[in-house]
Write an enzyme that holds these catalytic residues in place. Sequence first.
Site, mmCIF file in Angstrom:
data_model
loop_
_atom_site.group_PDB
_atom_site.id
_atom_site.type_symbol
_atom_site.label_atom_id
_atom_site.label_comp_id
_atom_site.label_asym_id
_atom_site.label_seq_id
_atom_site.Cartn_x
_atom_site.Cartn_y
_atom_site.Cartn_z
ATOM 1 N N ASP A 161 0.869 -1.176 0.000
ATOM 2 C CA ASP A 161 0.000 0.000 0.000
ATOM 3 C C ASP A 161 0.906 1.227 0.000
ATOM 4 O O ASP A 161 1.715 1.407 0.913
ATOM 5 C CB ASP A 161 -0.860 -0.042 1.271
ATOM 6 N N ASP B 255 -2.810 4.734 -2.472
ATOM 7 C CA ASP B 255 -3.836 5.361 -1.636
ATOM 8 C C ASP B 255 -4.252 6.718 -2.219
ATOM 9 O O ASP B 255 -3.389 7.498 -2.653
ATOM 10 C CB ASP B 255 -3.235 5.553 -0.235
ATOM 11 N N HIS C 207 -11.096 -2.172 4.158
ATOM 12 C CA HIS C 207 -10.898 -1.738 5.550
ATOM 13 C C HIS C 207 -11.610 -0.427 5.872
ATOM 14 O O HIS C 207 -11.643 -0.022 7.032
ATOM 15 C CB HIS C 207 -9.400 -1.597 5.806
ATOM 16 N N ASP C 208 -12.111 0.268 4.853
ATOM 17 C CA ASP C 208 -12.868 1.514 5.055
ATOM 18 C C ASP C 208 -14.374 1.292 4.923
ATOM 19 O O ASP C 208 -15.156 2.157 5.299
ATOM 20 C CB ASP C 208 -12.497 2.569 3.995
ATOM 21 N N GLU D 65 -6.425 3.804 -5.813
ATOM 22 C CA GLU D 65 -7.650 4.174 -5.118
ATOM 23 C C GLU D 65 -7.959 5.598 -5.546
ATOM 24 O O GLU D 65 -7.196 6.518 -5.260
ATOM 25 C CB GLU D 65 -7.464 4.110 -3.605
HETATM 26 O O1 TEU Z 1 -9.112 6.227 2.036
HETATM 27 C C1 TEU Z 1 -9.486 7.266 1.204
HETATM 28 C C2 TEU Z 1 -10.815 7.749 1.338
HETATM 29 O O2 TEU Z 1 -11.361 8.242 0.395
HETATM 30 C C3 TEU Z 1 -11.421 7.729 2.691
HETATM 31 O O3 TEU Z 1 -11.505 9.019 3.152
HETATM 32 C C4 TEU Z 1 -12.729 7.170 2.616
HETATM 33 O O4 TEU Z 1 -13.576 8.089 1.992
HETATM 34 C C5 TEU Z 1 -13.177 6.954 4.001
HETATM 35 O O5 TEU Z 1 -12.298 6.066 4.606
HETATM 36 C C6 TEU Z 1 -14.535 6.390 4.020
HETATM 37 O O6 TEU Z 1 -14.897 6.261 5.327
HETATM 38 C C7 TEU Z 1 -7.761 5.953 2.096
HETATM 39 C C8 TEU Z 1 -7.516 4.775 2.992
HETATM 40 O O7 TEU Z 1 -8.098 3.629 2.456
HETATM 41 C C9 TEU Z 1 -8.024 5.112 4.359
HETATM 42 O O8 TEU Z 1 -7.923 4.033 5.240
HETATM 43 C C10 TEU Z 1 -7.225 6.280 4.860
HETATM 44 O O9 TEU Z 1 -7.738 6.712 6.085
HETATM 45 C C11 TEU Z 1 -7.232 7.447 3.873
HETATM 46 O O10 TEU Z 1 -7.014 7.044 2.542
HETATM 47 C C12 TEU Z 1 -6.133 8.421 4.209
HETATM 48 O O11 TEU Z 1 -4.897 7.858 3.917
#
Ligand code: TEU
Length: 510
Positions: free
Chosen positions: A96, A192, A305-306, A233
């Site tokens: 990542d 990311d 994970h989000d 992403e």
């Molecule tokens: O997530 C990007 C992102 O767009 C997040 O703000 C997403 O909208 C949010 O998690 C939804 O709840 C990436 C990673 O996957 C995330 O874990 C990180 O927190 C974020 O970038 C910052 O690096």
Amino acid sequence: MDAKQMNTVYQVYPKSFQDSDGDGVGDLQGVVSRLDYLSWLGVDMVWLNPVYVSPGYDNGYDVADYARIDPMFGSMEDMDELIRKAKDRGIGIMMDIVANHTSHQHDWFLQSERDPEGAYGDFYIWRDTPNEWSSFFGGGTWTYSPIRGQYYFHAFAPEQPDLNWGNEQVRTEMAGVLAFWAERGVTGFRFDVIDLIGKDVDRKRWLDFPLMRRYLKDLVAQVDTSSLLLVGEAGGLTPDEILALQRDGSLDVVFNFEVCALDEQAGQGKWKLAPFEPSRLKATLDTWQRAFAVEGRNSLFWNNHDQPRAISRWYDGDERAAKMLAVLLYGLKGIPFLYQGEEVGMTNGMIAPEDYQDIETVNYLRTGGTLDAVRMKGRDHARLPMEWGEGADTFSTGTPWLRSLHHDEGRDVSTMRLDETSLLHLYRELIALRRTNRVLRDGAYELVPTEDHLYVYRRFLAEETPLLVVVNLSPDTVPIPVECGDRLIATEQVESPMLRPYEAFICYNF
Ligand code: TEU
């Protein structure tokens, strides 16, 4: 193994996958100990969420050193061992890459703060006067540094300052990070929030596409990525923009979040919930499938994970729906990403309000957010420890860093491995089928018109026998709307003349 021709990527959230030393936190040796399981499942790449040195304000997405492993997860020797032992089993490792921002404790930032004229002075986005713009984790995007006497920009938390991608040196340093990991033998990168590198902070625009395209091209050109899978992403890109990046060779697939947002009120942010409508799921998937029907590829996923568990958010945790979603996704054109625990039907579980840890959720609750929304969309619900089973065969012998107050009976790896009709076995068969069936992997996509509660599509490739994917999105028993040949795979064990609730199968289409 050609990483670009990957079949299925399995996402490991290291903090919650397997703890090997009893401290309640998953680690790299834990992942090593589960490689035989991953190999049995049949996946060919593992995407590891960040394991770099980090103060952990955003669970590793605030990187303080891209070339060292956080002691919480192990050492660089553990990482090398993981890469080597995974490779022995035909599994690649995808790192990542958090390229949009670093930790405020990264040496680049510390130097940038102290010495505006120095080598790192222009590595971040500094202004004398901030504008008003909301960050993704609540609060504004600018924080004052008394050391430098200026404001710095952060799209996320103040502890995650954004790098200045307009600075060529930043791109060169980040290319160095890619080269470092490529040399260690990883087979892919997941970038990311990569669309954010092209933002225009002064005009308050999250994406200036030509700029983003140029920066990314410049980054990728500095490293030999010809045999690496490049995943971006980038929630803000249109299909045409994605195709342009695929043609550039900058990205192979892109994560888009339109499907994940189906239970949100449009344009109101993630916490404002709306009822889930299966017809919109079908329409959204169809739009994205059409966009890449001939050229390019989609990323296929329900969770990460989000994104807490889709079966909890859309289908009240129903295991039949979990099977249906599996067949639906593995029938589509693109690269499937399986998020740990999805293969055993893990749900959002239940977290005690005082146990929430995610910075986004904690900020939201502190500013008047509701627990109802958090129980559906709070990221901790996606990060509960992997359900391996009972007794010795659990996530940790210690106290897990995050706990669920509720466990779904029988939804764990050891129970489901014994049952050949289980969701876990269905996933294993789907993964195997995509490996051997060219039509599923490379074939074109075409919607077969049916009523809204059904989703039927055709996959076809040259002289191969076309396939039909037949999915009942509803809890009703309904007639099968098409002529079907032999079935290759199905959610139900016994064929029936009617489609049962949430039944789905893939069959030949003569
Ligand atoms: O997530 C990007 C992102 O767009 C997040 O703000 C997403 O909208 C949010 O998690 C939804 O709840 C990436 C990673 O996957 C995330 O874990 C990180 O927190 C974020 O970038 C910052 O690096």
